[in-house]
Design an enzyme around this catalytic site. Structure first.
Site, PDB file in Angstrom:
ATOM      1  NE  ARG A 202      -4.375  -0.431   0.336  1.00 40.61           N
ATOM      2  CZ  ARG A 202      -4.155  -1.417   1.195  1.00 40.61           C
ATOM      3  NH1 ARG A 202      -3.488  -1.178   2.320  1.00 40.61           N
ATOM      4  NH2 ARG A 202      -4.604  -2.635   0.949  1.00 40.61           N
ATOM      5  NE  ARG A 217       2.038   4.475   6.194  1.00 41.11           N
ATOM      6  CZ  ARG A 217       1.302   3.514   6.756  1.00 41.11           C
ATOM      7  NH1 ARG A 217       0.204   3.097   6.167  1.00 41.11           N
ATOM      8  NH2 ARG A 217       1.681   2.959   7.909  1.00 41.11           N
ATOM      9  CD  GLU A 289      -0.757  -4.438   8.668  1.00 36.31           C
ATOM     10  OE1 GLU A 289      -1.641  -4.900   7.930  1.00 36.31           O
ATOM     11  OE2 GLU A 289      -0.891  -3.369   9.309  1.00 36.31           O
ATOM     12  CB  SER A 292      -3.944  -8.169   8.072  1.00 32.43           C
ATOM     13  OG  SER A 292      -4.654  -7.725   6.931  1.00 32.43           O
ATOM     14  NE  ARG A 343       3.624  -1.559   4.401  1.00 35.59           N
ATOM     15  CZ  ARG A 343       2.737  -1.158   5.301  1.00 35.59           C
ATOM     16  NH1 ARG A 343       2.358  -1.986   6.263  1.00 35.59           N
ATOM     17  NH2 ARG A 343       2.235   0.067   5.259  1.00 35.59           N
TER      18      ARG A 343
END
Length: 380
Positions: A202, A217, A289, A292, A343
């Site tokens: 990403r 990140r 986070e 999801s 994470r």
């Protein structure tokens, strides 16, 4: 042309045929351009939303569930960067020289911990009837677009390969979604449940600040992703199943987290409804986070051309005696993160740090780490 014709009449028809052929070629070229334009316009239209989804931006999201409570520390808390440095678990400086910022080397027990998380997660999810996959990590731009992501543009999260129509994947959702592209799946085969391991890439365009430090990140990471294709009337049920799997996985690791029903402004184009899992990260002093789960209904399947033919629908017989099969329907697709490695490492290192500088390994992961129970400071 097959009948008896005067030479002049035949020549006239030949010329007319040539003109028709040329006109058809032009029309076909125009059709390709129009389809591309239509695709671009259609990408501006997001999915519909579930009637229970809160309206607004991220701060309008609703709390669905709170699991556990934050651990109380009786010693100064370190963040994962400090812990990793003291335990010699990763190297950001060397990676910055080799690859640039937001890249990293994992070292020593951190490598074992990544492998343990991947294998434990795959094992647990496979027990629930999911088929394991590893996927291509380079895909066609058209597949990225059909899954609802923008491969190009100023703030794209996608790495495109120069002078090609290919991209690096940002999630295994994209290649898994493409497996059944342009096909009709037997209804008896549904639901199709996959759990896929891949590396993800990403650009993280526009991301900055202290919340992005360290492993939180990064540009490249490993992830285990769940993906379901099902009948239209069953997608809400499987959405609940996916979030329950996530809850079970994170609870068994001893994490404190909350589950949010995300507001419309945070859904992204494909999602009809999305539940986010945010875990407590004591070193960062906030929730972050970690997962999801999204129900994308038929948003992706319409673009990817994935249908099923209902087996119980009545078929009709034409006047010629031929049986007309029931009309096909688009499947519904759902995706959910089972384990995003960086994470998860942040959570484990920060939540299970000890006063002596060691980090306790959660019990479920120990068999996958050769019985290692803790990571201790290296003797000098």
């Amino acid at each position: 042309m097959k009948g008896k014709l005067e030479p002049s009449e035949r020549q006239k028809l030949i010329e007319e045929g040539k003109n028709l052929k040329e006109a058809l070629t032009t029309l076909e070229e125009d059709l390709v351009k129009l389809r591309d334009e239509l695709q671009i316009e259609a990408q501006c239209i997001p999915n519909l939303t579930h009637p229970d989804v809160p309206i607004g931006w991220e701060d309008s999201s609703k709390l669905r569930n709170m699991v556990g409570s934050p651990r109380k520390f009786d010693f100064p808390i370190k963040d994962h960067l400090q812990i990793g440095k003291e335990l010699d678990l990763f190297d950001f400086d060397a990676a910055a020289e080799v690859s640039g910022s937001k890249f990293y080397y994992l070292k020593n027990e951190a490598v074992m911990l990544e492998m343990a998380l991947v294998n434990w997660t795959l094992t647990e999810v496979m027990k629930r009837g999911f088929t394991p996959l590893t996927t291509p990590e380079i895909v066609r731009s058209s597949v990225v677009e059909k899954c609802g992501f923008q491969p190009r543009g100023e703030n794209t999260q996608v790495y495109s390969i120069e002078d090609s129509d290919q991209c690096l994947i940002g999630t295994a959702e994209i290649p898994v979604g493409g497996i059944h592209m342009d096909s009709i799946v037997a209804e008896s085969a549904l639901p199709l449940k996959y759990v896929a391991f891949s590396h993800c890439f990403r650009t993280e365009a526009g991301a900055a600040g202290t919340a992005t430090r360290g492993l939180y990140r990064v540009h490249q990471f490993s992830k285990v992703e769940m993906f379901i294709l099902c009948r239209q009337e069953e997608s809400d049920m499987y959405h609940e199943e996916l979030i329950k799997i996530e809850e079970d996985l994170f609870s068994s690791l001893g994490l404190h987290f909350k589950i949010l029903d995300m507001a419309t402004g945070d859904l992204g184009a494909p999602a009809y409804r999305k539940f986010d899992v945010e875990a407590w990260m004591p070193g960062l002093e906030r929730y972050g986070e970690i997962s999801s789960a999204s129900n994308c209904t038929d948003y992706q399947s319409r673009r990817l051309g994935i249908r099923y033919r209902p087996s119980e629908s009545p078929s009709t017989t034409s006047k010629k005696g031929k049986t007309n099969l029931a009309a096909t329907k688009f499947v519904h697709t759902l995706n959910a993160t089972a384990c995003a490695i960086p994470r998860m490492l942040v959570c484990l290192l920060e939540n299970f740090q000890q006063e002596d500088g060691s980090v306790i390994i959660p019990h479920p992961l120990r068999p996958f780490m050769g019985g290692v129970e803790a990571i201790y400071p290296k003797s000098r």
